[in-house]
Design an enzyme around this catalytic site. Structure first.
Site, short mmCIF file in Angstrom:
data_model
loop_
_atom_site.label_atom_id
_atom_site.label_comp_id
_atom_site.label_asym_id
_atom_site.label_seq_id
_atom_site.Cartn_x
_atom_site.Cartn_y
_atom_site.Cartn_z
N SER A 188 0.95 -1.25 0.15
CA SER A 188 -0.17 -0.19 0.01
C SER A 188 0.81 1.11 0.00
O SER A 188 1.71 1.37 -0.73
CB SER A 188 -1.07 0.17 1.19
OG SER A 188 -1.96 0.76 1.14
N ASP A 191 -5.58 -3.42 -2.50
CA ASP A 191 -4.58 -2.90 -1.60
C ASP A 191 -4.16 -4.47 -0.75
O ASP A 191 -4.96 -5.16 -0.43
CB ASP A 191 -5.63 -2.25 -0.54
CG ASP A 191 -4.52 -1.74 0.48
OD1 ASP A 191 -3.81 -2.17 1.00
OD2 ASP A 191 -4.62 -0.27 0.49
#
Length: 754
Positions: free
Chosen positions: A79, A225
């Protein structure tokens, strides 16, 4: 005896070898034999966790590692950790990253819509309709939802700028520092380690929050993510190069019960909880030789992008608390300088290409897209210009992803990769408009709009809308460019509607006037780039007007009002609501012609102008408008109207109706609260000063209001549901009694007639 002799000879040989070794050894006991191999230092891998805006703390850690001359031999990140780690691996220094953080408008980065100046003019028209922001697909009677609220086109453009120097590296092991990005396969929930391809795209895949940012499709997998599968990729770094691991954990702690107050907080909590187990497992693998840095970021949330500089400082402080553990791996100054010289890469130009082409097109005509591209073969390419090209292409509204690559070879080519919207090519939007002055004037409209794109290779588009409420209508338009670049077009249209206007004498509403309208026309037009358009063409109109309630103070009528209409629309505002810069101009003119069947040959000319200027956080908006019938006797059913929010705010909605009007206002506002990008832009406080005059009143006939003044104070918000205002206005002057009223408005204040 013979065995004793052999043993003696062996002992003598050993003594001889030892003597030779001692003779060749240096005098100093600590010295090393020239030419002997230096013991290898341990390879150090960096693991950076996800955490949204909190990830800026990674930059502070990197600053301290540089200061202590701690080498980094490989990086893996998840991320926001993949963003910082990928930029560092590409050759960007921590100081450069901190500068980018300070200069970046993060609201723009996480806004799906490109800068408004680069949006097609047809889409700008929609900004002045009471439409909600989301656009849904429509196929076989089913409404289709997009995969994410934000597609990530602007995010990816930002990431390309951040890693520009590594644009030609497609094997992440060949970056200045070997790198891996961790994403998650949304179909299986498993971690996916990205080691090749476009670095910017891999970073975006790693940070695609489920439901908020559109997933990235790579190698047949739909990636989101990586925080839900492996938020602190110590295991990835260990496999990549790490004899020693430096792990930086900035993950967001789980929310408490009273902090879970919205859908966004629920999504964030799910990501945190799904990633917690993997973080705990990875932390358990750390050895005494590894280093864990866990910055205390307090109340900085994953969405606090405006506090990233603060997060950098806290990351730096956390790394300094681990100085003793880090200094074990410090290199001599010359050795570290040589290492960093290999790892830091200067940004270079993109060069030139011999051709430009598009890939991924199914419905779209590439000639239409070529007209939007300002980068040209043979001219030096820049990331900024290419980013603007991508935004213009995306601004057409046809694509869910737009990217580019530069393909080397004898004839280098710039290739734009587009992915047409899976939910297209037919779309639905819904909307609501509400206006109330809390004195009996309450107007409500509900709207649905259908849009069908790419009906032919030139980009023909059909739009139909239905609205019910105070202004009820059905409308259609077929927009047909006459050549690929869409510089000229023809647009037949039709509309059937009914609206109600209040009839006032002074402050008293004495009747309601119902007007039914049928019209059809054909416009010939030209687009002025993304700045505006001009149209002209015949229009056939029929009006039926009658008093619905109250005294019959205006005549019932049924008239043919056909003629020729010309319109100019120009819009350079940075946003349609609460703009901070730019201008908008609309001019329209109509002349009734008996040759087209008109029973009244009247004329009507109207113009509006808006200009916005900002000084720091303060914005001043200037508005001016006027209209006239040029003495031709404008009928009441097609009159100019004043009164209501921001059109003399202290008076009732539509209180003044006549044949000639002049109006001007000065509006001030200041943002007092910033909203998450998914919800809108912000909440504003402000006020306005307004002046206007209506001449050629219908009641009393030929009268004038004199110059009327009004002031207002308001709280407003720009939201995904449209603009909203609540305020108080006070009016005075002219030939009308002073008046004060509260008002509530949902929808554009300039959407109504003057």
């Amino acid at each position: 005896m013979r065995s004793i002799d052999r043993a003696a000879r062996r002992a003598a040989l050993v003594l001889l070898v030892l003597a030779v070794a001692l003779a060749l050894a240096p005098a100093s006991a600590g010295a090393q034999t020239p030419g002997a191999e230096t013991p290898k230092r341990p390879r150090i891998g960096l693991a950076l966790s996800g955490g949204g805006a909190r990830g800026a703390a990674h930059i502070g850690v990197l600053k301290v590692l540089e200061e202590l001359r701690v080498p980094v031999d490989c990086v893996a990140g998840t991320s926001m950790g993949s963003v910082v780690g990928g930029a560092f691996a590409a050759g960007t220094t921590p100081a450069e990253m901190e500068g980018v953080i300070a200069r970046t408008d993060w609201k723009e980065v996480f806004t799906d819509r490109p800068p408004r100046a680069e949006i097609a003019i047809r889409r700008k028209h929609d900004d002045y309709k009471p439409l909600f922001a989301p656009e849904f697909g429509f196929r076989d009677g089913t409404i289709l939802l997009p995969k994410g609220v934000v597609t990530g086109v602007t995010i990816e453009s930002f990431l390309r700028l951040l890693t520009e120097q590594a644009r030609d590296v497609h094997d992440f092991s060949r970056l200045p520092i070997p790198f891996r990005a961790v994403a998650a396969d949304i179909a299986t929930g498993q971690a996916v380690v990205l080691d090749h391809g476009s670095l910017a795209l891999a970073m975006r895949a790693s940070m695609a929050i489920p439901g908020a940012v559109t997933p990235v499709e790579l190698d047949g997998r739909l990636l989101v993510d990586g925080g839900i599968a492996d938020n602190l990729p110590i295991d990835v770094v260990r496999k990549l190069c790490g004899d020693v691991i430096i792990a930086v954990n900035i993950g967001t702690p789980p929310l408490k019960r009273d902090e879970i107050t919205s859908a966004l907080s629920i999504v964030g909590q799910l990501v945190n909880l799904l990633g917690k187990d993997s973080v705990d497992r990875n932390l358990a693998t750390l050895t005494p030789g590894d280093v864990l840095i866990a910055p205390d970021l307090g109340d900085i949330s994953s969405a606090s992008f405006e506090r990233q500089l603060e997060a950098i400082a806290l990351g730096e402080a956390a790394a300094r608390r681990a100085v003793d553990a880090l200094q074990r791996y410090s290199l001599p100054e010359a050795e570290y300088a040589a290492l960093r010289k290999r790892q830091v890469v200067a940004r270079g130009g993109l060069g030139t290409v011999d051709e430009i082409r598009f890939e991924g097109i199914e419905r779209t005509n590439p000639e239409v897209l070529e007209a939007l591209v300002e980068s040209k073969p043979g001219e030096p390419l820049t990331e900024e210009k290419l980013g603007a090209d991508l935004r213009r292409i995306y601004g057409r509204g046809d694509f869910e992803a737009v990217d580019y690559t530069i393909q080397p070879g004898p004839r280098p080519a710039l290739v734009f990769h587009v992915r047409e919207k899976e939910i297209g090519p037919a779309y639905l939007r819904f909307g609501l408009g509400l206006t109330s002055d809390f004195q009996g004037e309450n107007y409500f409209n509900a709207l649905v709009q259908y849009r069908r794109t790419w009906l032919n290779r030139l980009g023909g588009e059909f739009v139909a809308a239905a609205q019910v409420g105070q202004n009820t209508y059905l409308s259609t338009e077929f927009y047909q460019p006459i050549e690929a670049r869409a510089r000229g077009f023809v647009a037949p249209y039709a509309r059937a509607g009914e609206y109600t206007r209040g009839v006032f004498i002074g402050d008293d509403r004495v009747a309601e006037y119902d007007v039914r309208e049928l019209l059809a026309g054909v416009d010939l037009g030209a687009t002025l780039g993304t700045w505006g358009e001009v149209r002209v063409g015949p229009v056939w109109r029929r009006f039926d007007a009658e008093v619905d309630t109250g005294s019959p103070v205006l005549p019932d009528t049924s008239n043919n009002a056909s003629g020729v209409r010309a319109r100019l629309f120009g819009d350079r505002l940075d946003t349609a609501v609460f703009p901070r810069s730019g201008h908008r101009l609309t001019v329209s003119a109509f002349e009734g012609l008996s040759a087209l069947g008109a029973s009244e040959e009247y004329r009507k000319v109207e113009a509006r102008w808006t200009s916005a200027h900002s000084f720091g956080r303060h914005t001043v908006q200037v508005n001016a408008a006027g209209g006239t019938d040029l003495g031709s006797g404008l009928p009441a059913y097609d009159s100019f109207v004043l009164g209501g929010p921001f059109l003399l705010s202290g008076y009732q909605i539509g209180q003044f109706s006549g044949q000639r009007v002049a109006f001007g206002s000065l509006k001030y506002y200041n943002q007092i609260l910033r909203l998450p990008s998914l919800l809108g832009s912000g909440v504003f406080a402000g006020g306005s000063l307004e002046a206007g005059q209506m001449n050629g009143l219908y009641l009393p006939p030929g009268g004038s209001t004199g110059t009327l003044y009004s002031g207002s104070v308001f709280i407003g918000a720009e939201t995904f549901l449209g603009p909203a205002y609540f305020g108080y206005g006070y009016g005075w002057g002219g030939n009308v009694s002073n008046s004060g009223t509260f008002y509530l408005l949902l929808g554009s204040p300039w959407g109504g007639p003057l």
